[in-house]
Design an enzyme around this catalytic site. Structure first.
Site, PDB file in Angstrom:
ATOM      1  N   SER A 147       0.875  -1.185   0.000  1.00  0.00           N
ATOM      2  CA  SER A 147       0.000   0.000   0.000  1.00  0.00           C
ATOM      3  C   SER A 147       0.905   1.225   0.000  1.00  0.00           C
ATOM      4  O   SER A 147       2.085   1.131   0.376  1.00  0.00           O
ATOM      5  CB  SER A 147      -0.843  -0.019   1.285  1.00  0.00           C
ATOM      6  OG  SER A 147      -1.485   1.218   1.486  1.00  0.00           O
ATOM      7  N   TYR A 160      -1.770  -0.334  10.653  1.00  0.00           N
ATOM      8  CA  TYR A 160      -1.827  -0.666   9.224  1.00  0.00           C
ATOM      9  C   TYR A 160      -0.518  -0.257   8.540  1.00  0.00           C
ATOM     10  O   TYR A 160       0.074  -1.039   7.781  1.00  0.00           O
ATOM     11  CB  TYR A 160      -3.028   0.042   8.587  1.00  0.00           C
ATOM     12  CG  TYR A 160      -3.274  -0.338   7.138  1.00  0.00           C
ATOM     13  CD1 TYR A 160      -3.793  -1.583   6.795  1.00  0.00           C
ATOM     14  CD2 TYR A 160      -3.000   0.563   6.102  1.00  0.00           C
ATOM     15  CE1 TYR A 160      -4.032  -1.923   5.455  1.00  0.00           C
ATOM     16  CE2 TYR A 160      -3.234   0.227   4.769  1.00  0.00           C
ATOM     17  CZ  TYR A 160      -3.747  -1.019   4.452  1.00  0.00           C
ATOM     18  OH  TYR A 160      -3.975  -1.353   3.132  1.00  0.00           O
TER      19      TYR A 160
HETATM   20  N1  LIG Z   1      -8.724  -0.729  -1.003  1.00  0.00           N
HETATM   21  C1  LIG Z   1      -7.684   0.066  -0.845  1.00  0.00           C
HETATM   22  O1  LIG Z   1      -7.819   1.285  -0.833  1.00  0.00           O
HETATM   23  C2  LIG Z   1      -6.302  -0.518  -0.710  1.00  0.00           C
HETATM   24  C3  LIG Z   1      -5.212   0.359  -0.870  1.00  0.00           C
HETATM   25  C4  LIG Z   1      -3.930  -0.144  -0.733  1.00  0.00           C
HETATM   26  C5  LIG Z   1      -3.729  -1.474  -0.444  1.00  0.00           C
HETATM   27  N2  LIG Z   1      -4.797  -2.294  -0.286  1.00  0.00           N
HETATM   28  C6  LIG Z   1      -4.519  -3.687   0.045  1.00  0.00           C
HETATM   29  O2  LIG Z   1      -5.041  -4.492  -0.977  1.00  0.00           O
HETATM   30  C7  LIG Z   1      -5.389  -5.769  -0.445  1.00  0.00           C
HETATM   31  C8  LIG Z   1      -6.807  -6.119  -0.870  1.00  0.00           C
HETATM   32  O3  LIG Z   1      -7.663  -5.120  -0.369  1.00  0.00           O
HETATM   33  P1  LIG Z   1      -9.146  -4.861  -0.927  1.00  0.00           P
HETATM   34  O4  LIG Z   1      -9.344  -3.405  -0.894  1.00  0.00           O
HETATM   35  O5  LIG Z   1      -9.384  -5.611  -2.164  1.00  0.00           O
HETATM   36  O6  LIG Z   1      -9.980  -5.468   0.301  1.00  0.00           O
HETATM   37  P2  LIG Z   1     -11.347  -6.288   0.370  1.00  0.00           P
HETATM   38  O7  LIG Z   1     -12.262  -5.928  -0.729  1.00  0.00           O
HETATM   39  O8  LIG Z   1     -11.796  -6.141   1.781  1.00  0.00           O
HETATM   40  O9  LIG Z   1     -10.860  -7.805   0.118  1.00  0.00           O
HETATM   41  C9  LIG Z   1     -10.005  -8.418   1.034  1.00  0.00           C
HETATM   42  C10 LIG Z   1      -9.835  -9.878   0.648  1.00  0.00           C
HETATM   43  O10 LIG Z   1      -8.968 -10.502   1.616  1.00  0.00           O
HETATM   44  C11 LIG Z   1      -9.646 -11.618   2.218  1.00  0.00           C
HETATM   45  N3  LIG Z   1      -9.196 -11.739   3.598  1.00  0.00           N
HETATM   46  C12 LIG Z   1      -9.315 -10.842   4.602  1.00  0.00           C
HETATM   47  N4  LIG Z   1      -8.772 -11.339   5.728  1.00  0.00           N
HETATM   48  C13 LIG Z   1      -8.287 -12.571   5.423  1.00  0.00           C
HETATM   49  C14 LIG Z   1      -7.631 -13.579   6.146  1.00  0.00           C
HETATM   50  N5  LIG Z   1      -7.353 -13.452   7.456  1.00  0.00           N
HETATM   51  N6  LIG Z   1      -7.275 -14.716   5.497  1.00  0.00           N
HETATM   52  C15 LIG Z   1      -7.564 -14.900   4.180  1.00  0.00           C
HETATM   53  N7  LIG Z   1      -8.191 -13.974   3.448  1.00  0.00           N
HETATM   54  C16 LIG Z   1      -8.552 -12.826   4.068  1.00  0.00           C
HETATM   55  C17 LIG Z   1     -11.139 -11.284   2.073  1.00  0.00           C
HETATM   56  O11 LIG Z   1     -11.966 -12.447   2.081  1.00  0.00           O
HETATM   57  P3  LIG Z   1     -12.632 -12.994   3.454  1.00  0.00           P
HETATM   58  O12 LIG Z   1     -13.011 -11.786   4.266  1.00  0.00           O
HETATM   59  O13 LIG Z   1     -13.790 -13.808   2.990  1.00  0.00           O
HETATM   60  O14 LIG Z   1     -11.573 -13.825   4.106  1.00  0.00           O
HETATM   61  C18 LIG Z   1     -11.147 -10.662   0.676  1.00  0.00           C
HETATM   62  O15 LIG Z   1     -11.109 -11.650  -0.311  1.00  0.00           O
HETATM   63  C19 LIG Z   1      -5.171  -5.680   1.055  1.00  0.00           C
HETATM   64  O16 LIG Z   1      -3.920  -6.227   1.392  1.00  0.00           O
HETATM   65  C20 LIG Z   1      -5.180  -4.177   1.306  1.00  0.00           C
HETATM   66  O17 LIG Z   1      -4.435  -3.833   2.459  1.00  0.00           O
HETATM   67  C21 LIG Z   1      -6.086  -1.858  -0.414  1.00  0.00           C
END
Ligand SMILES: NC(=O)c1ccc[n+]([C@@H]2O[C@H](COP(=O)([O-])OP(=O)(O)OC[C@H]3O[C@@H](n4cnc5c(N)ncnc54)[C@H](OP(=O)(O)O)[C@@H]3O)[C@@H](O)[C@H]2O)c1
Length: 263
Positions: A147, A160
């Site tokens: 991130s 975070y």
């Molecule tokens: N959205 C943003 O603005 C953003 C920005 C920078 C970086 N990121 C990073 O990008 C990644 C994906 O984020 P996203 O925005 O796509 O989030 P999201 O829509 O909440 O999706 C998160 C995914 O991770 C899974 N997950 C969560 N906890 C888990 C665990 N303990 N074990 C296995 N799977 C788990 C969730 O499925 P389940 O809940 O069913 O397990 C879901 O498939 C993350 O690492 C986040 O930190 C996001």
């Protein structure tokens, strides 16, 4: 649109957190590029739903494994089943992640352990499952979804930011250890991306700072120089490129996908 070359044909790619958001977009891009894909997450039902969508039109190979990346046993079992089903893993994307906004003075040890456990220890555990096999094969690609919070600080995000700075440290150090084994290890660093996690951030601002949803979204997009959220497809294509033959010389980098927020 760049030509749709299937440069991942014959490869088995694992995407953690592949049931929605950024992970689902990465899995879809890998499928388009010809890979056999395993998506992992904690909910079998959501994973199956996503896998059905991915398999849909194309008759491609997509497998699902229930897995909590913060649990060593759960990770070991999921990877063992995944290798039995689709063969050795050539590509791993550590994408599963969670976020919580708290002032440092209100951050509990439970909050800290949760974020470090999923975002950083989860990356360590999944990576540990694939590195020995990749070393033996003398090839492999690992991409960690970090991130911009791995590159700078944000108020109310100490745990975070610490977890994502940790992911970048792991990426850099492991790249040094694996470069001579034909393995690349890189991180991508998206800014606020259009997913469920960002919608949670909006709701959090609405509740805690008494803003409207539009104002809250404006606070987030205002951080990004171009003024709009990053899309999941923008992250997925950067990840896909890092796994392509064209990126064979790139290892240890942390690539911002941030519309100018960090450079
Ligand atoms: N959205 C943003 O603005 C953003 C920005 C920078 C970086 N990121 C990073 O990008 C990644 C994906 O984020 P996203 O925005 O796509 O989030 P999201 O829509 O909440 O999706 C998160 C995914 O991770 C899974 N997950 C969560 N906890 C888990 C665990 N303990 N074990 C296995 N799977 C788990 C969730 O499925 P389940 O809940 O069913 O397990 C879901 O498939 C993350 O690492 C986040 O930190 C996001």
């Amino acid at each position: 649109m760049l030509e749709m070359v299937k440069y991942l044909e014959g490869q088995h790619a694992v995407v953690t957190g592949g049931s929605r958001g950024i992970g689902a977009a990465i899995a879809a891009e890998f499928v388009r590029r010809g890979a056999r894909v395993t998506i992992m997450g904690r909910s079998a039902e959501t994973l199956e739903e996503q896998a059905r969508e991915l398999r849909g039109e194309r008759g491609v190979t997509v497998s699902v494994e229930e897995c909590d990346v913060s649990s060593a046993d759960s990770v070991a079992n999921a990877f063992s089943r995944s290798v039995s089903t689709l063969g050795p893993v050539q590509i791993l994307v550590n994408n599963a992640g969670t976020a919580k906004s708290r002032l440092f003075t209100q951050t509990t040890l439970a909050d800290w352990n949760d974020l470090i456990g999923v975002n950083l220890t989860g990356t360590f555990l999944c990576t540990s499952e694939v590195v020995p096999g990749m070393m033996q094969a003398k090839s492999g690609r690992i991409v960690n979804v970090a991130s911009t919070a791995g590159l700078r600080g944000y108020k109310t995000m100490t745990a975070y930011c610490a977890s994502k700075h940790g992911v970048i440290g792991l990426t850099r150090a492991l790249a040094q250890e694996t470069a001579k084994h034909g393995i690349t290890v890189n991180a991508v660093c998206p800014s606020y991306t259009d997913t469920y996690l960002t919608s949670l951030a909006v709701q959090n601002i609405v509740s805690n700072l008494h803003k409207t949803e539009t104002e809250a979204m404006g606070m987030l997009t205002g951080v990004i120089t171009r003024g709009t959220l990053i899309t999941v497809e923008e992250v997925a294509s950067a990840v896909s490129w890092l796994c392509s033959p064209d990126a064979s010389g790139v290892t240890g980098i942390s690539l911002p996908i941030a519309g100018g927020e960090v450079q």
